[in-house]
Write an enzyme that holds these catalytic residues in place. Structure first.
Site, PDB file in Angstrom:
ATOM      1  N   ASP A  74       0.620  -1.386   0.131  1.00  0.00           N
ATOM      2  CA  ASP A  74       0.227   0.210   0.078  1.00  0.00           C
ATOM      3  C   ASP A  74       0.927   1.167  -0.046  1.00  0.00           C
ATOM      4  O   ASP A  74       2.001   1.084   0.210  1.00  0.00           O
ATOM      5  CB  ASP A  74      -0.954  -0.016   1.133  1.00  0.00           C
ATOM      6  CG  ASP A  74      -0.308  -0.559   2.631  1.00  0.00           C
ATOM      7  OD1 ASP A  74       0.901  -0.582   2.725  1.00  0.00           O
ATOM      8  OD2 ASP A  74      -0.961  -0.992   3.520  1.00  0.00           O
TER       9      ASP A  74
ATOM     10  N   ASP B 211      -7.320  -3.351  14.586  1.00  0.00           N
ATOM     11  CA  ASP B 211      -8.580  -3.533  14.127  1.00  0.00           C
ATOM     12  C   ASP B 211      -8.631  -4.946  13.072  1.00  0.00           C
ATOM     13  O   ASP B 211      -9.353  -5.111  12.487  1.00  0.00           O
ATOM     14  CB  ASP B 211      -9.417  -2.411  13.561  1.00  0.00           C
ATOM     15  CG  ASP B 211      -8.657  -1.978  12.220  1.00  0.00           C
ATOM     16  OD1 ASP B 211      -7.829  -2.415  11.884  1.00  0.00           O
ATOM     17  OD2 ASP B 211      -9.167  -1.016  11.675  1.00  0.00           O
TER      18      ASP B 211
ATOM     19  N   HIS C 213      -7.104  -5.289  10.243  1.00  0.00           N
ATOM     20  CA  HIS C 213      -6.872  -4.992   8.686  1.00  0.00           C
ATOM     21  C   HIS C 213      -5.493  -5.523   8.166  1.00  0.00           C
ATOM     22  O   HIS C 213      -4.651  -5.583   8.977  1.00  0.00           O
ATOM     23  CB  HIS C 213      -7.187  -3.248   8.489  1.00  0.00           C
ATOM     24  CG  HIS C 213      -5.975  -2.457   8.682  1.00  0.00           C
ATOM     25  ND1 HIS C 213      -6.387  -1.266   9.533  1.00  0.00           N
ATOM     26  CD2 HIS C 213      -4.774  -2.533   8.476  1.00  0.00           C
ATOM     27  CE1 HIS C 213      -5.146  -0.619   9.910  1.00  0.00           C
ATOM     28  NE2 HIS C 213      -4.364  -1.147   9.153  1.00  0.00           N
TER      29      HIS C 213
ATOM     30  N   GLU D 103      -9.787  -2.000   5.240  1.00  0.00           N
ATOM     31  CA  GLU D 103     -10.229  -1.808   6.529  1.00  0.00           C
ATOM     32  C   GLU D 103     -11.667  -2.645   6.590  1.00  0.00           C
ATOM     33  O   GLU D 103     -11.957  -3.334   5.951  1.00  0.00           O
ATOM     34  CB  GLU D 103     -10.788  -0.270   6.865  1.00  0.00           C
ATOM     35  CG  GLU D 103      -9.433   0.742   6.468  1.00  0.00           C
ATOM     36  CD  GLU D 103      -8.696   0.846   7.750  1.00  0.00           C
ATOM     37  OE1 GLU D 103      -8.687   0.126   8.620  1.00  0.00           O
ATOM     38  OE2 GLU D 103      -8.287   2.004   7.931  1.00  0.00           O
TER      39      GLU D 103
HETATM   40  C1  GLP Z   1      -0.635   0.252   8.199  1.00  0.00           C
HETATM   41  C2  GLP Z   1      -0.390  -0.528   7.296  1.00  0.00           C
HETATM   42  C3  GLP Z   1      -0.497  -2.063   7.273  1.00  0.00           C
HETATM   43  C4  GLP Z   1       0.371  -2.422   8.737  1.00  0.00           C
HETATM   44  C5  GLP Z   1      -0.388  -1.639   9.803  1.00  0.00           C
HETATM   45  C6  GLP Z   1       0.211  -1.947  11.252  1.00  0.00           C
HETATM   46  O1  GLP Z   1      -1.968   0.336   8.550  1.00  0.00           O
HETATM   47  N1  GLP Z   1      -1.174  -0.195   6.057  1.00  0.00           N
HETATM   48  O2  GLP Z   1      -0.021  -2.955   6.303  1.00  0.00           O
HETATM   49  O3  GLP Z   1       0.203  -3.777   8.893  1.00  0.00           O
HETATM   50  O4  GLP Z   1      -0.153  -0.307   9.658  1.00  0.00           O
HETATM   51  O5  GLP Z   1       1.245  -1.017  11.426  1.00  0.00           O
HETATM   52  P1  GLP Z   1       2.260  -1.684  12.517  1.00  0.00           P
HETATM   53  O6  GLP Z   1       3.066  -2.783  12.155  1.00  0.00           O
HETATM   54  O7  GLP Z   1       3.196  -0.429  12.780  1.00  0.00           O
HETATM   55  O8  GLP Z   1       1.458  -1.764  13.788  1.00  0.00           O
END
Ligand code: GLP
Length: 270
Positions: A72, A141, A143, A148
């Protein structure tokens, strides 16, 4: 679905990096037949990337014939913005290994035609022969990428509005100011992730314990998009002890028992 419960984030990161490096090495990728990796950003994969860089420096893995697709990217952030996912990937991984720039694919959140950008990304994945291994993280959450809660479980790459939850969670990277967090992002779909030949999801820390419980102990549900992992032919969760805090004792014991051999030592690099 395999669930590997590691002692902590460091042991998890080392294990996952060895697992990926071993996969690349065994595939013996060439220019014509590269190994295709799907990659995430966020704090979850940072340790794994550090370990992969280390393995590269020790001459134990090469990215010369590896093609990557990122999950993303925010819409509207400049590529050199420190919080853009372009910047993140070069900073944490690509600048430190022998990957070729033309083999790196990250969605362009500044493209004039964002829908076209998403369609082209899907096509590029197809042209590369599909993704061999998709590495992912999850939001609190549940995702995956930026899919989402409520996202279609067969979605493809597209533009998504970020939930307020996600904006707040990610504001820690934007001076703790939720107003600075982009409101939209381009993201691969759940369907795109599911098409990969193998899927490895990192779940680390107590903040992810609820999502971990949902994906491991409950059913497939669009409100916890990572739960689609249950339907993947080769799905794996690599988590740490903290992320298991909401699981039943019996569940934890069960997976520790059946994966004890895999957890005893690091995955082979050859
Ligand atoms: C963002 C990204 C996800 C990732 C998430 C969790 O929302 N789009 O791909 O998994 O963050 O991030 P973290 O690993 O910093 O908790």
């Amino acid at each position: 679905m395999r669930i590997l419960i590691h002692e902590n984030y460091d042991t998890l990161s080392k294990w996952v990096a060895h697992y990926i490096a071993g996969k690349i090495n065994r595939a013996k990728p060439t220019k014509e037949n590269p190994y295709v990796l799907g990659l995430p950003t966020g704090s979850s994969p940072v340790g794994t990337y550090k370990q992969l860089v280390q393995l590269y420096k020790e001459d134990k893995v090469s990215f010369e014939n590896v093609v990557t697709f990122n999950m993303d990217e925010y819409v509207g952030l400049a590529e050199d913005h420190p919080q853009s996912y372009h910047y993140f990937m070069w900073h944490h991984l690509f600048d430190h290994v022998d990957i070729k720039k033309e083999n790196v694919n990250i969605l362009d959140g500044n493209a004039k035609d964002l829908d076209r950008e998403c369609d082209q990304f899907e096509q590029k994945i197809k042209d590369a022969g599909g993704i061999d291994l998709f590495l992912g993280g999850i939001g609190p959450d549940g995702h995956i990428a930026f899919n989402e809660p409520g996202s279609s479980l067969s979605s493809r790459t597209r533009i998504k509005t970020l939930t307020y939850d996600t904006q707040v969670a990610n504001s820690r990277f934007f001076d703790n100011d939720v107003n600075k967090v982009p409101k939209t992002a381009l993201t691969v779909g759940v369907g795109t992730v599911m098409d990969s030949k193998e899927l490895v999801i990192i779940i680390s820390g107590y903040g992810k314990a609820r999502a971990c419980q949902k994906v491991v102990e409950e059913g497939v549900n669009h409100m916890w998009t990572v739960s689609m992992l249950q339907l993947h032919r080769r799905g794996m969760i690599a988590c740490d002890e903290e992320a298991t805090m909401e699981l039943k004792v019996g569940t934890v014991k069960y997976f520790k028992d059946i994966e004890s051999e895999a957890l005893r030592k690091l995955p082979s690099l050859s």
